[in-house]
Design a protein around this motif. Structure first.
Motif, mmCIF file in Angstrom:
data_model
loop_
_atom_site.group_PDB
_atom_site.id
_atom_site.type_symbol
_atom_site.label_atom_id
_atom_site.label_comp_id
_atom_site.label_asym_id
_atom_site.label_seq_id
_atom_site.Cartn_x
_atom_site.Cartn_y
_atom_site.Cartn_z
ATOM 1 N N ARG A 105 43.353 36.973 34.733
ATOM 2 C CA ARG A 105 43.880 38.343 34.676
ATOM 3 C C ARG A 105 43.688 38.945 33.287
ATOM 4 O O ARG A 105 43.242 40.094 33.146
ATOM 5 C CB ARG A 105 45.364 38.348 35.033
ATOM 6 C CG ARG A 105 46.013 39.742 34.941
ATOM 7 C CD ARG A 105 47.507 39.633 34.782
ATOM 8 N NE ARG A 105 47.880 38.907 33.555
ATOM 9 C CZ ARG A 105 49.099 38.454 33.287
ATOM 10 N NH1 ARG A 105 50.078 38.631 34.162
ATOM 11 N NH2 ARG A 105 49.352 37.827 32.155
ATOM 12 N N ASP A 106 44.014 38.182 32.257
ATOM 13 C CA ASP A 106 43.908 38.704 30.894
ATOM 14 C C ASP A 106 42.468 39.067 30.549
ATOM 15 O O ASP A 106 42.215 40.055 29.839
ATOM 16 C CB ASP A 106 44.448 37.681 29.897
ATOM 17 C CG ASP A 106 45.959 37.466 30.041
ATOM 18 O OD1 ASP A 106 46.613 38.310 30.691
ATOM 19 O OD2 ASP A 106 46.463 36.449 29.522
ATOM 20 N N HIS A 107 41.522 38.281 31.049
ATOM 21 C CA HIS A 107 40.116 38.594 30.770
ATOM 22 C C HIS A 107 39.707 39.880 31.492
ATOM 23 O O HIS A 107 38.979 40.713 30.919
ATOM 24 C CB HIS A 107 39.216 37.431 31.192
ATOM 25 C CG HIS A 107 37.787 37.616 30.789
ATOM 26 N ND1 HIS A 107 37.348 37.453 29.494
ATOM 27 C CD2 HIS A 107 36.691 37.992 31.511
ATOM 28 C CE1 HIS A 107 36.049 37.690 29.430
ATOM 29 N NE2 HIS A 107 35.630 38.033 30.641
ATOM 30 N N LEU A 108 40.151 40.056 32.723
ATOM 31 C CA LEU A 108 39.842 41.288 33.452
ATOM 32 C C LEU A 108 40.435 42.514 32.749
ATOM 33 O O LEU A 108 39.772 43.551 32.608
ATOM 34 C CB LEU A 108 40.382 41.201 34.883
ATOM 35 C CG LEU A 108 39.630 40.275 35.843
ATOM 36 C CD1 LEU A 108 40.413 40.123 37.143
ATOM 37 C CD2 LEU A 108 38.235 40.824 36.129
ATOM 38 N N VAL A 109 41.675 42.391 32.308
ATOM 39 C CA VAL A 109 42.330 43.510 31.611
ATOM 40 C C VAL A 109 41.598 43.816 30.306
ATOM 41 O O VAL A 109 41.411 44.985 29.935
ATOM 42 C CB VAL A 109 43.816 43.180 31.347
ATOM 43 C CG1 VAL A 109 44.451 44.234 30.455
ATOM 44 C CG2 VAL A 109 44.569 43.088 32.674
ATOM 45 N N LYS A 110 41.162 42.780 29.604
ATOM 46 C CA LYS A 110 40.408 42.973 28.370
ATOM 47 C C LYS A 110 39.129 43.756 28.631
ATOM 48 O O LYS A 110 38.673 44.535 27.769
ATOM 49 C CB LYS A 110 40.083 41.605 27.759
ATOM 50 C CG LYS A 110 39.297 41.685 26.463
ATOM 51 C CD LYS A 110 39.003 40.292 25.928
ATOM 52 C CE LYS A 110 38.166 40.370 24.656
ATOM 53 N NZ LYS A 110 37.834 39.007 24.133
ATOM 54 N N ILE B 233 46.214 44.037 39.842
ATOM 55 C CA ILE B 233 46.103 42.584 39.938
ATOM 56 C C ILE B 233 47.421 41.951 40.383
ATOM 57 O O ILE B 233 48.482 42.255 39.844
ATOM 58 C CB ILE B 233 45.675 41.992 38.581
ATOM 59 C CG1 ILE B 233 44.362 42.644 38.113
ATOM 60 C CG2 ILE B 233 45.519 40.480 38.675
ATOM 61 C CD1 ILE B 233 43.965 42.267 36.709
ATOM 62 N N THR B 234 47.333 41.053 41.365
ATOM 63 C CA THR B 234 48.480 40.274 41.844
ATOM 64 C C THR B 234 48.205 38.796 41.604
ATOM 65 O O THR B 234 47.116 38.301 41.934
ATOM 66 C CB THR B 234 48.723 40.512 43.344
ATOM 67 O OG1 THR B 234 48.980 41.899 43.565
ATOM 68 C CG2 THR B 234 49.908 39.697 43.844
ATOM 69 N N VAL C 146 37.197 53.829 35.801
ATOM 70 C CA VAL C 146 36.061 52.945 35.557
ATOM 71 C C VAL C 146 36.232 52.260 34.204
ATOM 72 O O VAL C 146 36.477 52.925 33.195
ATOM 73 C CB VAL C 146 34.746 53.742 35.568
ATOM 74 C CG1 VAL C 146 33.561 52.812 35.309
ATOM 75 C CG2 VAL C 146 34.582 54.462 36.895
ATOM 76 N N PRO C 147 36.142 50.906 34.176
ATOM 77 C CA PRO C 147 36.268 50.201 32.901
ATOM 78 C C PRO C 147 35.203 50.647 31.901
ATOM 79 O O PRO C 147 34.045 50.842 32.261
ATOM 80 C CB PRO C 147 36.074 48.730 33.293
ATOM 81 C CG PRO C 147 36.416 48.670 34.738
ATOM 82 C CD PRO C 147 36.003 49.991 35.308
ATOM 83 N N THR C 148 35.591 50.858 30.662
ATOM 84 C CA THR C 148 34.664 51.254 29.612
ATOM 85 C C THR C 148 34.700 50.241 28.483
ATOM 86 O O THR C 148 35.699 49.558 28.264
ATOM 87 C CB THR C 148 35.030 52.642 29.044
ATOM 88 O OG1 THR C 148 36.385 52.598 28.570
ATOM 89 C CG2 THR C 148 34.907 53.709 30.121
ATOM 90 N N ILE C 149 33.597 50.139 27.771
ATOM 91 C CA ILE C 149 33.514 49.205 26.653
ATOM 92 C C ILE C 149 34.189 49.831 25.444
ATOM 93 O O ILE C 149 33.875 50.967 25.070
ATOM 94 C CB ILE C 149 32.045 48.887 26.323
ATOM 95 C CG1 ILE C 149 31.349 48.275 27.554
ATOM 96 C CG2 ILE C 149 31.938 47.944 25.132
ATOM 97 C CD1 ILE C 149 29.883 48.035 27.358
ATOM 98 N N PRO C 150 35.162 49.145 24.811
ATOM 99 C CA PRO C 150 35.790 49.682 23.596
ATOM 100 C C PRO C 150 34.757 50.003 22.526
ATOM 101 O O PRO C 150 33.684 49.402 22.470
ATOM 102 C CB PRO C 150 36.721 48.551 23.150
ATOM 103 C CG PRO C 150 36.980 47.765 24.404
ATOM 104 C CD PRO C 150 35.720 47.855 25.210
#
Length: 202
Positions: free
Chosen positions: A129-134, A142-143, A190-194
């Motif tokens: 989960r932490d990797h996905l959130v990162k 996420i469950t 949509v996830p974006t790259i920091p």
């Protein structure tokens, strides 16, 4: 020369015939339409009311669920490089991009107490989960489910009772399920790259 008046009955028939007979241009149109209809009925199958581009678009929008397994064989509780790469590959799947719900089911081998194994399985799920959130996935999608040793996919011991390290390693895993979003779901983020990561890559 005298012109005789036509009998009333005959005059009525001639007038009715003239009214019913179409003009030359109208007759041609009527005949062409009839021929076209006859050709269509004999030579063509029934046509769909949907345009081909509409059908193609509907097929492209169908999103399939995703199932993946992340192994924790060697590192036990921490993600290794292979696990991170496997998770990163899921970011490009249609279900992930569409914002579907994500379920992470943590598992463990049978060594140790059942309660400890359940805790270990949750720690593995939290690592995923932490990797996905990162990577930009919304945490509320996420469950987590900690199953401990309850659902092994390989034997934890050989038939003679001796330890099976390879089997136990296969059981230390996290199963990822990404469901298609419901029809009335709002557009996903949509996830974006920091910026700092983006500048490093450039």
């Amino acid at each position: 020369m005298t012109i005789r008046a036509l009998p009333p009955a005959l005059a009525f028939c001639l007038a009715a015939t003239a009214c019913e007979r179409p003009a030359p241009e109208e007759a041609n149109v009527v005949q062409a339409n009839a021929m076209a209809n006859e050709a269509d009925n004999g030579a063509h199958a029934p046509r769909s009311i949907l345009r081909p581009e509409v059908i193609t678009k509907a097929e492209e929008e169908e999103i399939e669920p995703v199932h993946a397994v992340i192994g924790f064989g060697a590192s036990s509780l921490r993600l290794d490089d292979a696990g991170r790469k496997a998770i990163d590959a899921l970011l490009d799947t249609p279900a992930m991009k569409a914002g579907g719900a994500i379920t992470l089911r943590g598992h463990s081998d049978s060594r140790g107490a059942d309660g400890d194994n359940r805790v270990a399985s949750r720690i593995r799920a939290e690592a995923v989960r932490d990797h996905l959130v990162k990577k930009g996935v919304a945490k509320d999608r996420i469950t987590l489910v900690a199953l401990g040793e309850a659902r092994p996919v390989a034997p934890n011991a050989h038939e003679d009772g001796s330890d099976d390290p390879e089997g136990r390693a296969k059981n230390r895993r996290v199963e990822i399920d990404i469901a298609p979003p419901p029809d009335d779901a709002p557009p996903p983020v949509v996830p974006t790259i920091p910026k700092d990561e983006k500048s490093q890559k450039e």
